[in-house]
Design a protein around this motif. Sequence first.
Motif, mmCIF file in Angstrom:
data_model
loop_
_atom_site.group_PDB
_atom_site.id
_atom_site.type_symbol
_atom_site.label_atom_id
_atom_site.label_comp_id
_atom_site.label_asym_id
_atom_site.label_seq_id
_atom_site.Cartn_x
_atom_site.Cartn_y
_atom_site.Cartn_z
ATOM 1 N N MET A 1 0.833 -1.210 0.000
ATOM 2 C CA MET A 1 0.000 0.000 0.000
ATOM 3 C C MET A 1 0.867 1.259 0.000
ATOM 4 S SD MET A 1 -3.096 -0.682 -0.520
ATOM 5 C CE MET A 1 -4.385 0.369 0.109
ATOM 6 N N LYS A 2 2.022 1.225 0.660
ATOM 7 C CA LYS A 2 2.930 2.382 0.638
ATOM 8 C C LYS A 2 3.486 2.598 -0.770
ATOM 9 C CE LYS A 2 4.214 2.276 5.477
ATOM 10 N NZ LYS A 2 5.192 1.917 6.479
ATOM 11 N N GLU A 3 3.834 1.491 -1.451
ATOM 12 C CA GLU A 3 4.324 1.597 -2.830
ATOM 13 C C GLU A 3 3.260 2.213 -3.732
ATOM 14 O OE1 GLU A 3 5.381 -2.366 -4.048
ATOM 15 O OE2 GLU A 3 7.185 -2.414 -2.791
ATOM 16 N N ILE A 4 2.024 1.768 -3.573
ATOM 17 C CA ILE A 4 0.932 2.280 -4.404
ATOM 18 C C ILE A 4 0.674 3.755 -4.107
ATOM 19 C CG2 ILE A 4 -1.534 2.066 -4.916
ATOM 20 C CD1 ILE A 4 -1.182 -0.983 -4.339
ATOM 21 N N SER A 5 0.699 4.123 -2.837
ATOM 22 C CA SER A 5 0.513 5.529 -2.463
ATOM 23 C C SER A 5 1.579 6.405 -3.109
ATOM 24 C CB SER A 5 0.565 5.687 -0.946
ATOM 25 O OG SER A 5 -0.531 5.069 -0.353
ATOM 26 N N GLN A 6 2.801 5.901 -3.144
ATOM 27 C CA GLN A 6 3.892 6.648 -3.778
ATOM 28 C C GLN A 6 3.636 6.791 -5.280
ATOM 29 O OE1 GLN A 6 6.317 8.303 -2.258
ATOM 30 N NE2 GLN A 6 7.097 9.023 -4.216
ATOM 31 N N LYS A 7 3.169 5.722 -5.934
ATOM 32 C CA LYS A 7 2.857 5.789 -7.364
ATOM 33 C C LYS A 7 1.766 6.825 -7.634
ATOM 34 C CE LYS A 7 3.863 0.941 -8.473
ATOM 35 N NZ LYS A 7 3.265 -0.341 -8.904
ATOM 36 N N ILE A 8 0.741 6.839 -6.785
ATOM 37 C CA ILE A 8 -0.359 7.797 -6.951
ATOM 38 C C ILE A 8 0.161 9.227 -6.766
ATOM 39 C CG2 ILE A 8 -2.522 8.627 -5.916
ATOM 40 C CD1 ILE A 8 -3.205 5.635 -5.393
ATOM 41 N N LYS A 9 0.997 9.434 -5.760
ATOM 42 C CA LYS A 9 1.562 10.754 -5.501
ATOM 43 C C LYS A 9 2.364 11.226 -6.708
ATOM 44 C CE LYS A 9 4.743 13.176 -2.463
ATOM 45 N NZ LYS A 9 5.873 13.020 -1.601
ATOM 46 N N GLU A 10 3.211 10.344 -7.244
ATOM 47 C CA GLU A 10 4.032 10.705 -8.401
ATOM 48 C C GLU A 10 3.169 11.009 -9.622
ATOM 49 O OE1 GLU A 10 6.784 7.452 -8.848
ATOM 50 O OE2 GLU A 10 7.825 7.947 -6.980
ATOM 51 N N ALA A 11 2.107 10.236 -9.807
ATOM 52 C CA ALA A 11 1.214 10.463 -10.944
ATOM 53 C C ALA A 11 0.481 11.794 -10.810
ATOM 54 C CB ALA A 11 0.218 9.311 -11.067
ATOM 55 N N LYS A 12 0.084 12.144 -9.595
ATOM 56 C CA LYS A 12 -0.596 13.424 -9.357
ATOM 57 C C LYS A 12 0.326 14.603 -9.669
ATOM 58 C CE LYS A 12 -4.009 12.207 -5.835
ATOM 59 N NZ LYS A 12 -4.392 12.394 -4.421
ATOM 60 N N GLU A 13 1.596 14.430 -9.385
ATOM 61 C CA GLU A 13 2.571 15.496 -9.632
ATOM 62 C C GLU A 13 2.763 15.771 -11.118
ATOM 63 O OE1 GLU A 13 6.037 14.177 -7.487
ATOM 64 O OE2 GLU A 13 5.182 14.757 -5.542
ATOM 65 N N GLN A 14 2.349 14.844 -11.970
ATOM 66 C CA GLN A 14 2.483 15.026 -13.412
ATOM 67 C C GLN A 14 1.401 15.948 -13.973
ATOM 68 O OE1 GLN A 14 2.611 11.155 -15.250
ATOM 69 N NE2 GLN A 14 4.394 10.527 -14.051
ATOM 70 N N GLY A 15 0.442 16.320 -13.147
ATOM 71 C CA GLY A 15 -0.578 17.276 -13.596
ATOM 72 C C GLY A 15 -1.905 16.624 -13.902
ATOM 73 N N ASP A 16 -2.465 16.920 -15.063
ATOM 74 C CA ASP A 16 -3.803 16.498 -15.484
ATOM 75 C C ASP A 16 -4.016 14.990 -15.262
ATOM 76 O OD1 ASP A 16 -6.312 16.315 -16.597
ATOM 77 O OD2 ASP A 16 -5.613 16.493 -18.674
ATOM 78 N N LEU A 17 -4.969 14.654 -14.389
ATOM 79 C CA LEU A 17 -5.235 13.246 -14.062
ATOM 80 C C LEU A 17 -6.222 12.587 -15.027
ATOM 81 C CD1 LEU A 17 -5.517 13.465 -10.166
ATOM 82 C CD2 LEU A 17 -3.540 12.842 -11.552
ATOM 83 N N SER A 18 -6.936 13.392 -15.828
ATOM 84 C CA SER A 18 -7.979 12.840 -16.695
ATOM 85 C C SER A 18 -7.430 11.892 -17.758
ATOM 86 C CB SER A 18 -8.784 13.956 -17.356
ATOM 87 O OG SER A 18 -7.942 14.736 -18.181
ATOM 88 N N GLU A 19 -6.178 12.112 -18.195
ATOM 89 C CA GLU A 19 -5.591 11.231 -19.206
ATOM 90 C C GLU A 19 -4.265 10.641 -18.722
ATOM 91 O OE1 GLU A 19 -5.385 12.992 -23.062
ATOM 92 O OE2 GLU A 19 -7.411 13.796 -22.915
ATOM 93 N N ASN A 20 -4.168 10.416 -17.422
ATOM 94 C CA ASN A 20 -2.936 9.928 -16.836
ATOM 95 C C ASN A 20 -3.056 8.416 -16.593
ATOM 96 O OD1 ASN A 20 -0.831 9.250 -15.036
ATOM 97 N ND2 ASN A 20 -0.702 11.380 -14.336
ATOM 98 N N ALA A 21 -2.452 7.643 -17.478
ATOM 99 C CA ALA A 21 -2.541 6.177 -17.405
ATOM 100 C C ALA A 21 -1.888 5.631 -16.136
ATOM 101 C CB ALA A 21 -1.909 5.552 -18.635
ATOM 102 N N GLU A 22 -0.787 6.244 -15.697
ATOM 103 C CA GLU A 22 -0.107 5.781 -14.490
ATOM 104 C C GLU A 22 -1.007 5.951 -13.269
ATOM 105 O OE1 GLU A 22 1.502 7.906 -16.642
ATOM 106 O OE2 GLU A 22 2.971 6.528 -17.467
ATOM 107 N N TYR A 23 -1.710 7.070 -13.221
ATOM 108 C CA TYR A 23 -2.622 7.338 -12.108
ATOM 109 C C TYR A 23 -3.761 6.305 -12.110
ATOM 110 C CZ TYR A 23 -6.037 9.665 -9.113
ATOM 111 O OH TYR A 23 -6.941 9.947 -8.126
ATOM 112 N N ASP A 24 -4.358 6.077 -13.273
ATOM 113 C CA ASP A 24 -5.456 5.106 -13.377
ATOM 114 C C ASP A 24 -5.000 3.704 -12.983
ATOM 115 O OD1 ASP A 24 -7.177 7.100 -14.236
ATOM 116 O OD2 ASP A 24 -6.927 6.631 -16.368
ATOM 117 N N ALA A 25 -3.817 3.314 -13.449
ATOM 118 C CA ALA A 25 -3.291 1.981 -13.132
ATOM 119 C C ALA A 25 -3.026 1.848 -11.630
ATOM 120 C CB ALA A 25 -2.007 1.722 -13.915
ATOM 121 N N ALA A 26 -2.462 2.902 -11.032
ATOM 122 C CA ALA A 26 -2.179 2.861 -9.593
ATOM 123 C C ALA A 26 -3.467 2.806 -8.783
ATOM 124 C CB ALA A 26 -1.336 4.073 -9.190
#
Length: 163
Positions: A28-53
């Motif tokens: 769960m800590k690894e996943i939280s980190q992935k979500i945090k990193e994906a959020k930092e990339q900006g627009d979440l609507s087309e962010n595949a990493e965010y959706d996968a996490a």
Amino acid sequence: MTEKKNLLTREGLKKYEEELHYLKSVKMKEISQKIKEAKEQGDLSENAEYDAAKDEQGKVDARIKELEKLLKNAEVVDVEQTDGKIAKVSFGCTVKLLDKELKEEMEYTIKGSSEADSLNGSISNESPLGKALIGAKKGDTIEVEAPVGVVKYKILDVRVDVK
């Protein structure tokens, strides 16, 4: 209404406790980190990493809930022994069988339904074969109702695998 007890071997209990600990403390800590990193990339609507996490987070969370429920209702069953020897087939025993018609030998460990995996040599105590084996002794012949008809097995050996 009380929930059905999940019968487990000591080995099974340990395995599920370790998996739960890993999922909660590491995964769960690894996943939280992935979500945090994906959020930092900006627009979440087309962010595949965010959706996968987020998908992975949902699956891991569901598995955590499943394990917590299983462990909440777990009952460890120890193998019945008399003077260090097994008097009869019971939960946790490993049984060597001979299919009397096919003349094939097979070996199964009797476990709870949550631990059973017939492809890897363990069957549930609730399966037709598991039910027929419980209480039988070495040398007994048991009969099991199967889709192909009644199958007869001779019990060649009963033992406890100590780990």
